[in-house]
Scaffold this active site. Structure first.
Site, mmCIF file in Angstrom:
data_model
loop_
_atom_site.group_PDB
_atom_site.id
_atom_site.type_symbol
_atom_site.label_atom_id
_atom_site.label_comp_id
_atom_site.label_asym_id
_atom_site.label_seq_id
_atom_site.Cartn_x
_atom_site.Cartn_y
_atom_site.Cartn_z
ATOM 1 N N HIS A 59 19.742 52.131 35.892
ATOM 2 C CA HIS A 59 21.071 52.214 36.509
ATOM 3 C C HIS A 59 22.125 51.468 35.695
ATOM 4 O O HIS A 59 23.316 51.711 35.866
ATOM 5 C CB HIS A 59 21.029 51.704 37.951
ATOM 6 C CG HIS A 59 20.791 50.238 38.100
ATOM 7 N ND1 HIS A 59 19.534 49.702 38.242
ATOM 8 C CD2 HIS A 59 21.643 49.200 38.142
ATOM 9 C CE1 HIS A 59 19.626 48.393 38.370
ATOM 10 N NE2 HIS A 59 20.894 48.056 38.316
ATOM 11 N N ASP B 113 13.442 53.333 37.573
ATOM 12 C CA ASP B 113 14.623 52.566 37.178
ATOM 13 C C ASP B 113 14.379 51.798 35.885
ATOM 14 O O ASP B 113 14.728 50.621 35.763
ATOM 15 C CB ASP B 113 15.056 51.618 38.300
ATOM 16 C CG ASP B 113 16.463 51.068 38.078
ATOM 17 O OD1 ASP B 113 17.247 51.724 37.376
ATOM 18 O OD2 ASP B 113 16.763 49.981 38.596
ATOM 19 N N GLY C 130 25.171 42.064 36.949
ATOM 20 C CA GLY C 130 24.958 41.720 35.555
ATOM 21 C C GLY C 130 23.558 41.229 35.283
ATOM 22 O O GLY C 130 23.119 41.194 34.132
ATOM 23 N N SER D 165 20.858 42.759 36.400
ATOM 24 C CA SER D 165 19.973 43.920 36.317
ATOM 25 C C SER D 165 19.517 44.160 34.883
ATOM 26 O O SER D 165 20.313 44.153 33.950
ATOM 27 C CB SER D 165 20.692 45.170 36.826
ATOM 28 O OG SER D 165 20.817 45.144 38.211
ATOM 29 N N GLY E 45 5.177 64.307 48.391
ATOM 30 C CA GLY E 45 6.070 65.165 49.147
ATOM 31 C C GLY E 45 6.176 64.902 50.621
ATOM 32 O O GLY E 45 6.605 65.784 51.373
ATOM 33 N N VAL F 212 7.450 61.953 53.657
ATOM 34 C CA VAL F 212 8.112 60.702 54.007
ATOM 35 C C VAL F 212 7.242 59.975 55.025
ATOM 36 O O VAL F 212 6.847 60.559 56.037
ATOM 37 C CB VAL F 212 9.514 60.963 54.598
ATOM 38 C CG1 VAL F 212 10.180 59.659 54.979
ATOM 39 C CG2 VAL F 212 10.373 61.742 53.601
#
Length: 497
Positions: A145, A175, A246, A248, A304, A306
């Site tokens: 990100h 991520d 900052g 991250s 697939g 939840v």
């Protein structure tokens, strides 16, 4: 929608992936609901301990992290991203056009009102995060990100050298992003084993919160294997080490001084630190790194469905003696779970004879599974035990498009200017200056925005646009502009080639 199921929570805290966005802070709340497991890792060749940052192999940090910080900090970098974002992608236009402009603390740098609309409802942005060097030939790990939407990437080393960076690959599901800079002989971190961490272990985070490079914060492990709402791809390490915009992409060190995780997210009602930080285990990051280096992309097995935790009342409602299992509350259309016949209300009790007491147990199995693998599920439906077979799907986390909606490449200044009005000059006690009407190209990449007042170029008072062209022709490809914004002054380097 084909997705792994998040461990759902009805609580109020918001998960933020935070990057520094200059004077203010842009923390984009996680709205995603998709995630996936890890495929089998490819081999990753990192440096042996003898080549890690600093001198000597890692050793016990003792009561203080001083030696660990001294050893690792040289390999911690600042990652700066410049690009464009659609207004719909963030928290609002004023935040997104807030560039990195550190010399006016406490102010926001939203441009002055204008009747000229931004093309295609996109706005330039500059953000800043952290990262760390994992190979001496310039391979850098950071959070995905941090570089999302970037058109230009730079990496600033601990010795303040700055390099253009190339995005090697990105794994949005975990991520993780991999960058490369053209340099050799760089200090590198030593990686450890996140699986050895336990609640109460001391940890040290290093990064660039609010642009303050080489900052360290200490805390303890609050929890391990923390599956966050809406994000079931990563078994996060929860700590109380202070993380802020900052931070991250920076490393989290264990008590032996090795990197055990990448700092990534916070739970916050304000966008700032509130004692709940979350980091990506280094083994998860290295699996993504290995796949990106081997294939140019990361591949994940997907289930697939939840899932949510059971409590005693839900267990009673479904006729279970104990609140053990993963309750299915949604099944993605066309997903592996749907094709296998899984239904909302099913409770998954086991995978291949391995018990599933919580959704996390299933997620851990999925982390180690390869796309195409077949599972035998034991589940509870209509107050009876049943079995199903499910063949896991695959999702690919491929590199993002680099097509720019706004030209952010170095080149011409890209400035539209007018002379400072006499009345405004008197109010500011100035007799010279040029006012920015619009900034594109190199100027936008440097963070200049509409309303800035340019006072000097390379230290010479600026009275005429021709001075800019002369400085560009005579200089080494970069000029220093003295800029006035909201009462504060500071020099901004503008790269022209």
């Amino acid at each position: 929608m084909d997705r792994r199921g998040p461990h759902r929570s009805m609580g109020p805290p918001v998960v933020h992936r935070c990057v520094s966005a200059g004077i203010g802070v842009v923390c984009l709340a996680l709205l995603q609901g998709t995630a996936a497991g890890q495929a089998s890792p490819a081999a990753v060749s990192l440096q042996p301990p003898a080549l890690c940052a600093g001198s000597g192999p890692p050793g016990p940090a003792g009561r203080s992290f001083r030696e660990a910080a001294r050893r690792t900090a040289p390999a911690v970098v600042v990652v700066s991203a410049t690009g464009v974002l659609a207004l719909a992608e963030g928290a609002g236009g004023a935040d997104l056009v807030d560039p990195l402009f550190p010399f006016v603390p406490g102010e926001r740098s939203a441009p002055e009102p204008s009747s000229e609309p931004m093309p295609e409802a996109k706005v330039p942005f500059r953000t800043q995060g952290s990262g760390f060097i994992v190979r001496e030939d310039g391979l850098v790990l950071t959070s995905a990100h941090v570089v999302h939407g970037a058109r230009l990437l730079t990496v600033t080393l601990a010795d303040r050298r700055t390099f253009d960076a190339r995005l090697v690959g990105v794994d949005r599901l975990t991520d993780v992003a991999v960058l490369r800079i053209e340099a050799t002989g760089l200090p590198v971190v030593c990686t450890g084993d996140a699986r050895l961490l336990e609640m109460g272990d001391p940890v040290l985070a290093i990064g660039s919160p609010f642009g303050l490079a080489q900052s360290a914060t200490q805390g303890v492990v609050s929890a391990v294997d923390r599956w966050l709402p809406g994000d079931a791809a990563v078994p996060y390490i929860q700590t109380d080490a202070a993380l802020n915009p900052g931070s991250s992409g920076g490393p989290l060190l264990g008590q032996d001084g090795t990197v055990v995780a990448i700092n990534a997210q916070i739970f916050s009602g304000s966008g700032g630190y509130q004692g709940l930080g979350f980091s990506i285990p280094i083994d998860v990051a290295l699996r993504s790194l290995g796949q990106i280096l081997a294939k140019g992309r990361a591949e994940h097995a997907v289930f697939g469905a939840v899932l949510q935790d059971l409590d005693q009342h839900l267990a009673q409602a479904f006729g279970l003696a104990a609140p053990d299992g993963a309750l299915v509350c949604e099944v993605g259309r066309g997903s592996a779970a749907a094709l296998a016949g899984l239904l909302p209300g099913d409770v998954i009790l086991a995978v291949d004879d391995g018990p599933v007491l919580t959704p996390g147990d299933l997620y851990r199995r999925l982390d180690a599974a390869a796309p195409g693998a077949t599972w035998r599920l034991a589940l509870w439906r209509d107050r009876a035990r049943r079995e199903l077979r499910v063949t896991l799907d695959m999702v690919v986390s491929a590199p993002e498009s680099t097509a720019a909606a706004v030209d952010m490449r170095p080149g011409a200044f890209g400035l539209k200017l007018h002379a400072l009005e006499p009345a405004r000059g008197r109010a500011l006690n100035l007799d010279h200056g040029l006012v920015v009407d619009a900034a594109t190209g190199a100027a936008a990449a440097a963070g200049l925005v509409r309303g800035d007042v340019l006072l000097a170029v390379n230290g010479t008072p600026l009275r005429d646009e021709r001075q800019l062209d002369a400085a560009a022709d005579a200089g080494p490809g970069v000029v220093a502009l003295l800029v006035l914004r909201h009462g504060g002054r500071g020099f901004v380097p503008v790269r022209l080639r």
